[in-house]
Design a protein around this motif. Structure first.
Motif, PDB file in Angstrom:
ATOM      1  N   SER A 137       0.833  -1.206   0.000  1.00 22.96           N
ATOM      2  CA  SER A 137       0.000   0.000   0.000  1.00 22.96           C
ATOM      3  C   SER A 137       0.868   1.257   0.000  1.00 22.96           C
ATOM      4  CB  SER A 137      -0.914  -0.011   1.222  1.00 22.96           C
ATOM      5  OG  SER A 137      -1.672   1.174   1.288  1.00 22.96           O
TER       6      SER A 137
ATOM      7  N   ARG B 220     -15.883   9.945   3.059  1.00 20.37           N
ATOM      8  CA  ARG B 220     -15.085  10.250   4.250  1.00 20.37           C
ATOM      9  C   ARG B 220     -15.961  10.831   5.356  1.00 20.37           C
ATOM     10  NH1 ARG B 220     -10.525  14.273   2.936  1.00 20.37           N
ATOM     11  NH2 ARG B 220     -10.338  12.828   1.180  1.00 20.37           N
TER      12      ARG B 220
ATOM     13  N   LEU C 270     -11.816   4.585   6.631  1.00 21.31           N
ATOM     14  CA  LEU C 270     -11.429   4.262   5.257  1.00 21.31           C
ATOM     15  C   LEU C 270     -10.644   5.396   4.605  1.00 21.31           C
ATOM     16  CD1 LEU C 270     -14.769   2.652   4.001  1.00 21.31           C
ATOM     17  CD2 LEU C 270     -12.703   1.455   4.747  1.00 21.31           C
TER      18      LEU C 270
ATOM     19  N   ASP D 214      -7.445   6.230   4.367  1.00 15.09           N
ATOM     20  CA  ASP D 214      -6.273   5.876   3.564  1.00 15.09           C
ATOM     21  C   ASP D 214      -6.689   5.216   2.246  1.00 15.09           C
ATOM     22  OD1 ASP D 214      -4.634   6.868   5.534  1.00 15.09           O
ATOM     23  OD2 ASP D 214      -4.306   4.910   6.486  1.00 15.09           O
ATOM     24  N   GLU D 215      -7.641   4.293   2.328  1.00 16.12           N
ATOM     25  CA  GLU D 215      -8.105   3.614   1.117  1.00 16.12           C
ATOM     26  C   GLU D 215      -8.758   4.588   0.143  1.00 16.12           C
ATOM     27  OE1 GLU D 215      -8.642   2.690   4.160  1.00 16.12           O
ATOM     28  OE2 GLU D 215      -7.861   0.637   4.400  1.00 16.12           O
ATOM     29  N   LEU D 216      -9.591   5.491   0.676  1.00 15.42           N
ATOM     30  CA  LEU D 216     -10.266   6.470  -0.174  1.00 15.42           C
ATOM     31  C   LEU D 216      -9.267   7.416  -0.829  1.00 15.42           C
ATOM     32  CD1 LEU D 216     -13.358   7.360   2.051  1.00 15.42           C
ATOM     33  CD2 LEU D 216     -13.365   6.036  -0.068  1.00 15.42           C
TER      34      LEU D 216
ATOM     35  N   THR E 224      -6.190   6.749  -1.588  1.00 10.85           N
ATOM     36  CA  THR E 224      -5.473   5.998  -2.626  1.00 10.85           C
ATOM     37  C   THR E 224      -6.312   5.884  -3.895  1.00 10.85           C
ATOM     38  OG1 THR E 224      -4.312   4.709  -0.929  1.00 10.85           O
ATOM     39  CG2 THR E 224      -4.312   3.834  -3.165  1.00 10.85           C
ATOM     40  N   VAL E 225      -7.602   5.578  -3.725  1.00 10.15           N
ATOM     41  CA  VAL E 225      -8.499   5.485  -4.886  1.00 10.15           C
ATOM     42  C   VAL E 225      -8.592   6.831  -5.591  1.00 10.15           C
ATOM     43  CG1 VAL E 225     -10.883   5.103  -5.617  1.00 10.15           C
ATOM     44  CG2 VAL E 225      -9.837   3.584  -3.925  1.00 10.15           C
TER      45      VAL E 225
END
Length: 258
Positions: free
Chosen positions: A3, A189, A196, A198-200, A202-203
């Protein structure tokens, strides 16, 4: 790929993409046609560099973010106005009305967003947290207002057979994906908090990188020639819609005294 490695890779792509966008817009002369869009990518270059050298949790990061975030939000507003101007280049009456409608809707959206966050701001809260809440309220309000306006632009383009250059259509489509994806991630968010985040992020970086690649690939100096809208209606229906649009534009021009 881990990641952390993916995030580093995307950050490098975004920085390189911003540099290439500035060079392409300048070399092709398209910066004259899209001056705000051009200035935005100039701003993105240093704005993509400083986060690489500061820890997210550091006080200096917050200070720099508070200084740069309003500039970025201002660019978003101006880029939507620029896009709207390109779409309604030949309809000054509609453009003037829509521009003021945009400013009014932004004021309402930001006010509603700020009011909704007021109960969460406590007197004993640290000043840095209060600033963060104010910035988030402004960001959410501006994103909401602009997102609604962009959707209206897309609906307008799908309904009226307006003649636009190939570049303008490409820019309208890619910018809509670029901006609406950011608004959607901001909404997620707000709904799920930091779980979420970090995931958001990145997307969102991935979508932003894809948008920059699309701009780099599809915007061309030869794409400024005006083209007819894709055929959706028959010739008679198309003429009727354009006549209605011309009449409405003329009425608005008369009402504004032009």
């Amino acid at each position: 790929m881990t990641s952390a490695a993916l995030v580093s890779y995307l950050k490098a792509v975004l920085l390189l993409g911003s540099v290439l966008m500035v060079l392409k817009l300048y070399r092709t002369g398209l910066y004259r046609r899209y001056p705000i869009f051009f200035a935005f990518f100039i701003f993105r270059i240093p704005n993509s560099i400083w986060p690489l050298f500061l820890a997210v949790s550091s006080p200096l990061y917050l200070k720099v973010w508070v200084l740069t975030e309003p500039i970025e939000l201002g660019f978003y507003v101006l880029m939507v106005v620029e896009l709207y101007k390109l779409v309604l280049e030949k309809y000054k009456g509609l453009y003037t009305l829509g521009r003021w409608a945009l400013y009014f809707s932004l004021a309402i959206s930001v006010s509603i967003s700020a009011i909704s966050l007021l109960p969460r701001i406590k007197p004993a809260m640290p000043q840095s947290s209060k600033i963060m809440f104010y910035m988030l309220a402004t960001e959410r309000g501006i994103h909401t207002g602009l997102a609604i306006f962009i959707i209206l632009i897309l609906c307008f383009l799908s309904f009226f057979p307006v003649k636009l250059s190939r570049n303008s259509r490409v820019h309208a489509l890619v910018f809509s994906i670029f901006f609406l994806s950011g608004t959607f991630m901001l909404l997620m968010r707000s709904l799920f908090g930091r779980h979420l985040a970090d995931e958001l992020n990145t997307v969102l970086m991935g979508i932003t990188a894809a948008s920059i690649v699309a701009w780099l690939t599809l915007l061309r100096a030869t794409g400024e020639e005006t083209q007819s809208a894709p055929a959706v209606y028959g010739p008679e229906e198309e003429s009727r819609l354009l006549m209605h649009l011309d009449s409405l534009n003329a009425a608005l021009l008369r009402a504004s005294g032009r």
